[in-house]
Design an enzyme around this catalytic site. Structure first.
Site, PDB file in Angstrom:
ATOM      1  N   LYS A 128       0.867  -1.192   0.000  1.00 39.23           N
ATOM      2  CA  LYS A 128       0.000   0.000   0.000  1.00 39.23           C
ATOM      3  C   LYS A 128       0.892   1.227   0.000  1.00 39.23           C
ATOM      4  O   LYS A 128       2.025   1.167   0.469  1.00 39.23           O
ATOM      5  CB  LYS A 128      -0.872   0.014   1.266  1.00 39.23           C
ATOM      6  CG  LYS A 128      -2.098   0.903   1.162  1.00 39.23           C
ATOM      7  CD  LYS A 128      -3.241   0.196   0.477  1.00 39.23           C
ATOM      8  CE  LYS A 128      -4.386   1.129   0.165  1.00 39.23           C
ATOM      9  NZ  LYS A 128      -5.571   0.386  -0.276  1.00 39.23           N
ATOM     10  N   ASP A 168      -6.987   4.310  -4.594  1.00 38.13           N
ATOM     11  CA  ASP A 168      -7.640   4.229  -3.283  1.00 38.13           C
ATOM     12  C   ASP A 168      -8.221   5.637  -3.081  1.00 38.13           C
ATOM     13  O   ASP A 168      -8.447   6.343  -4.078  1.00 38.13           O
ATOM     14  CB  ASP A 168      -6.625   3.845  -2.182  1.00 38.13           C
ATOM     15  CG  ASP A 168      -7.308   3.445  -0.869  1.00 38.13           C
ATOM     16  OD1 ASP A 168      -7.795   2.312  -0.767  1.00 38.13           O
ATOM     17  OD2 ASP A 168      -7.398   4.284   0.060  1.00 38.13           O
TER      18      ASP A 168
HETATM   19  P1  NDP Z   1     -12.842   8.108  -3.126  1.00 33.65           P
HETATM   20  O1  NDP Z   1     -11.724   9.067  -2.975  1.00 33.65           O
HETATM   21  O2  NDP Z   1     -13.433   7.869  -4.453  1.00 33.65           O
HETATM   22  O3  NDP Z   1     -14.035   8.501  -2.131  1.00 33.65           O
HETATM   23  C1  NDP Z   1     -13.830   8.597  -0.776  1.00 33.65           C
HETATM   24  C2  NDP Z   1     -15.131   8.940  -0.107  1.00 33.65           C
HETATM   25  O4  NDP Z   1     -15.003   8.771   1.292  1.00 33.65           O
HETATM   26  C3  NDP Z   1     -15.546  10.374  -0.340  1.00 33.65           C
HETATM   27  O5  NDP Z   1     -16.943  10.480  -0.311  1.00 33.65           O
HETATM   28  C4  NDP Z   1     -14.914  11.069   0.853  1.00 33.65           C
HETATM   29  O6  NDP Z   1     -15.513  12.311   1.207  1.00 33.65           O
HETATM   30  C5  NDP Z   1     -15.140  10.047   1.937  1.00 33.65           C
HETATM   31  N1  NDP Z   1     -14.096  10.217   2.964  1.00 33.65           N
HETATM   32  C6  NDP Z   1     -12.769  10.101   2.783  1.00 33.65           C
HETATM   33  N2  NDP Z   1     -12.114  10.372   3.915  1.00 33.65           N
HETATM   34  C7  NDP Z   1     -13.056  10.667   4.810  1.00 33.65           C
HETATM   35  C8  NDP Z   1     -13.013  11.030   6.166  1.00 33.65           C
HETATM   36  N3  NDP Z   1     -11.834  11.164   6.830  1.00 33.65           N
HETATM   37  N4  NDP Z   1     -14.201  11.246   6.804  1.00 33.65           N
HETATM   38  C9  NDP Z   1     -15.382  11.106   6.143  1.00 33.65           C
HETATM   39  N5  NDP Z   1     -15.471  10.769   4.843  1.00 33.65           N
HETATM   40  C10 NDP Z   1     -14.331  10.561   4.204  1.00 33.65           C
HETATM   41  O7  NDP Z   1     -12.301   6.734  -2.492  1.00 33.65           O
HETATM   42  P2  NDP Z   1     -12.861   5.256  -2.683  1.00 33.65           P
HETATM   43  O8  NDP Z   1     -14.329   5.254  -2.870  1.00 33.65           O
HETATM   44  O9  NDP Z   1     -11.990   4.577  -3.671  1.00 33.65           O
HETATM   45  O10 NDP Z   1     -12.490   4.632  -1.254  1.00 33.65           O
HETATM   46  C11 NDP Z   1     -13.429   4.577  -0.179  1.00 33.65           C
HETATM   47  C12 NDP Z   1     -13.001   3.488   0.787  1.00 33.65           C
HETATM   48  O11 NDP Z   1     -12.981   2.227   0.096  1.00 33.65           O
HETATM   49  C13 NDP Z   1     -11.607   3.645   1.390  1.00 33.65           C
HETATM   50  O12 NDP Z   1     -11.604   3.129   2.704  1.00 33.65           O
HETATM   51  C14 NDP Z   1     -10.747   2.737   0.507  1.00 33.65           C
HETATM   52  O13 NDP Z   1      -9.583   2.303   1.179  1.00 33.65           O
HETATM   53  C15 NDP Z   1     -11.720   1.598   0.269  1.00 33.65           C
HETATM   54  N6  NDP Z   1     -11.457   0.743  -0.888  1.00 33.65           N
HETATM   55  C16 NDP Z   1     -11.336   1.262  -2.151  1.00 33.65           C
HETATM   56  C17 NDP Z   1     -11.123   0.413  -3.222  1.00 33.65           C
HETATM   57  C18 NDP Z   1     -11.072   0.914  -4.622  1.00 33.65           C
HETATM   58  O14 NDP Z   1     -10.977   0.095  -5.528  1.00 33.65           O
HETATM   59  N7  NDP Z   1     -11.160   2.222  -4.875  1.00 33.65           N
HETATM   60  C19 NDP Z   1     -10.963  -1.031  -3.037  1.00 33.65           C
HETATM   61  C20 NDP Z   1     -11.186  -1.478  -1.685  1.00 33.65           C
HETATM   62  C21 NDP Z   1     -11.396  -0.602  -0.661  1.00 33.65           C
HETATM   63  P3  NDP Z   1     -14.727  13.689   0.925  1.00 33.65           P
HETATM   64  O15 NDP Z   1     -14.878  13.936  -0.534  1.00 33.65           O
HETATM   65  O16 NDP Z   1     -15.420  14.677   1.779  1.00 33.65           O
HETATM   66  O17 NDP Z   1     -13.301  13.459   1.338  1.00 33.65           O
HETATM   67  O1  2IT Z   2      -7.995  -1.370  -0.676  1.00 35.65           O
HETATM   68  C1  2IT Z   2      -7.951  -1.901  -1.797  1.00 35.65           C
HETATM   69  O2  2IT Z   2      -8.098  -3.111  -1.954  1.00 35.65           O
HETATM   70  C2  2IT Z   2      -7.738  -1.035  -2.964  1.00 35.65           C
HETATM   71  N1  2IT Z   2      -7.660   0.184  -2.809  1.00 35.65           N
HETATM   72  C3  2IT Z   2      -7.576  -1.634  -4.342  1.00 35.65           C
HETATM   73  C4  2IT Z   2      -6.164  -2.087  -4.566  1.00 35.65           C
HETATM   74  C5  2IT Z   2      -5.837  -2.568  -5.940  1.00 35.65           C
HETATM   75  O3  2IT Z   2      -4.652  -2.916  -6.131  1.00 35.65           O
HETATM   76  O4  2IT Z   2      -6.691  -2.610  -6.830  1.00 35.65           O
END
Ligand code: NDP
Ligand code: 2IT
Length: 447
Positions: A128, A168
């Site tokens: 990561k 992420d």
């Molecule tokens: P994005 O950047 O697309 O979206 C993040 C979202 O979460 C936004 O709505 C953001 O709001 C909110 N957010 C972020 N930080 C905070 C905080 N400190 N408090 C409240 N809200 C917050 O990210 P993703 O959708 O990709 O990721 C969301 C979650 O999913 C994370 O935990 C990530 O690790 C996990 N994840 C993502 C994967 C992927 O493929 N993208 C895979 C597996 C897990 P704001 O705009 O206000 O910051």
């Molecule tokens: O938390 C996660 O699994 C991710 N942000 C996706 C990682 C990846 O390599 O696609």
């Protein structure tokens, strides 16, 4: 906290070495508590110092990222990459750009990623990375210059057979494009060194949708097995409004549910008629705006300051898809009082330890992040396969493979939960299922 002396000693040593890294210690505690029964049955692990070896990251890199903003001012950020474990494949895991990023957050995410990637059944180790850079309010050219500077250091540590980063929080298609362009320029190589790429240069269909869709496939299977029901006619609350939240909303809606709330770090929207996802996509994906904008465009929806309030909305299924520790014990109690039947984690470690335990104790389906959100990295694995074979599969092909992987992750975690004596403890089940493969690969390869 721990029943066995060995596990207790390992945890205490970890606390000693990683003081003040609360997120990292939280993830480690959760994993160690789940593994106690397994460790008791395998006394050779203590002799092999397997837990100590498993918890120590293979490599942790911290570096300087200097870039210029649009006014010509110099800006300095800190970059990270943890290459946590490569026992079952090259390091694999996302990059997070958010001001809260520090060593503790990168290490908790890296550790979780090791077990998550193992659960996918694909050959990927765990890693990561990220930076404390804040993408909010930055122009495209600022994002580009930051990504170029970040990759100018990162490139020497990664490679398609070594370490393959992806997105992420704060890293989506735009950022991956700039990172890829800089890697290609420096190395003079067009390779699948990143996943989540654009479709014109080696990306996989369905990677954008994969985490949210996969979360719903996992939840569907769990609902069917444990409660003999489905998404149909259920009320769903989803936190966040980024990549994961948007595509979880899309799939849950396709499966017949009504999603009534989304949030960002400022507040949440409640739309009792069901979220209009076209409006959300326009605001978030096209305009990169705030979720509060939604209520100006959709009648009957309300906006509320403060993101925590979202858990007070009565729902059957809750899918936390924003960030770590966004759902605590009080929120868990509120959800259970309101009749929730399933809480599956799209974000990484969104539930605090006591919230997760509360759900399990109250026979709520609890889908832990490393199992429930593994669809993103699994589809990244499918992107790597397509890249190395120099071909591309159809959306349907990838989506079917994703579905099969998520169903298997549920089945494997459930089988281990049953073995451990509590069919609702998918947390223990997922930890054991993920750990066993990594542990055996480490033992086979020696020190
Ligand atoms: P994005 O950047 O697309 O979206 C993040 C979202 O979460 C936004 O709505 C953001 O709001 C909110 N957010 C972020 N930080 C905070 C905080 N400190 N408090 C409240 N809200 C917050 O990210 P993703 O959708 O990709 O990721 C969301 C979650 O999913 C994370 O935990 C990530 O690790 C996990 N994840 C993502 C994967 C992927 O493929 N993208 C895979 C597996 C897990 P704001 O705009 O206000 O910051
Ligand atoms: O938390 C996660 O699994 C991710 N942000 C996706 C990682 C990846 O390599 O696609």
């Amino acid at each position: 906290m721990f029943k066995t002396k060995y596990v207790e000693r390992v945890y205490n040593d970890l606390v000693e070495k990683n003081k003040n890294e609360s997120e990292y210690l939280q993830a480690a505690q959760e994993i160690l508590e789940s593994l106690e029964g397994y460790v008791e049955k395998h006394p050779e692990l203590e002799k092999q110092k397997l837990l100590e070896r498993f918890l120590e990251p293979e490599r942790f890199v911290q570096f300087k990222v200097v870039w210029t903003d649009d006014k010509g001012n110099f800006q300095v950020n800190r970059g990270y990459r943890v290459q946590y474990n490569s026992a079952i494949g090259p390091y694999k895991g996302g990059l997070r750009l958010h001001p809260s990023v520090n060593a503790s957050i990168i290490k908790f995410l890296g550790l979780e990623q090791v077990l998550k990637n193992s659960l996918t059944s694909l050959p990927m180790g765990g890693g990561k990375g990220g930076s404390d850079f804040d993408p909010k309010g930055k122009s495209d050219t600022e994002i580009m210059r930051f990504c170029q500077s970040f990759m100018t250091e990162l490139y020497r540590h990664i490679g398609p057979e070594t370490d393959v980063p992806a997105g992420d929080i704060g890293v989506g298609g735009r950022e991956i494009g700039y990172l890829f362009g800089q890697y290609k320029r420096i190395k003079n190589e067009f390779t699948g060194v990143l996943t989540g790429k654009g479709l014109t240069y080696g990306g996989s269909l369905a990677r954008t949708e994969a985490t949210g869709y996969g979360l719903c496939y996992f939840t569907s299977e769990a609902l069917n097995t444990l409660k003999n029901t489905s998404f149909k006619d259920k009320t769903v609350v989803i936190s966040g409004s980024g990549n994961v939240a948007i595509y979880a909303t899309e799939k849950a809606t396709q499966l017949g549910a009504k999603v009534v709330a989304l949030s960002d770090s400022n507040g949440y929207i409640h739309d009792p008629n069901g979220i209009n996802l076209d409006v959300v996509k326009q605001i978030k994906e096209v305009e990169r705006g705030r979720i509060s904008e939604y209520v100006k465009r959709v009648n009957g929806a309300t906006y509320h300051e403060g993101s925590k309030g979202i858990w007070q909305i009565k729902c059957d299924i809750a899918l936390p898809c924003a960030t770590q520790n966004e759902l605590d014990l009080e929120d868990a109690k509120t959800l259970v009082n309101n009749g929730v039947i399933a809480v599956c984690e799209g974000a990484n470690m969104p539930s605090t330890l006591d919230a997760a335990k509360y759900f399990i104790d109250n026979k709520v389906i609890f889908g832990p992040a490393k199992a429930a959100n593994a669809g993103g990295v699994a589809t990244s694995g499918l992107e790597m396969t397509q890249n190395s074979a120099h071909l591309s599969w159809t959306f349907e092909d990838v989506d079917n493979k994703l579905k099969e992987i998520m169903v298997n992750i549920f089945k494997n975690s459930y089988a281990k939960a049953l073995e451990s004596g509590n069919k609702y403890d998918l947390l223990t089940g997922a930890n054991i299922a993920g750990f066993e493969k990594v542990c055996n690969a480490m033992l086979a390869q020696g020190i």
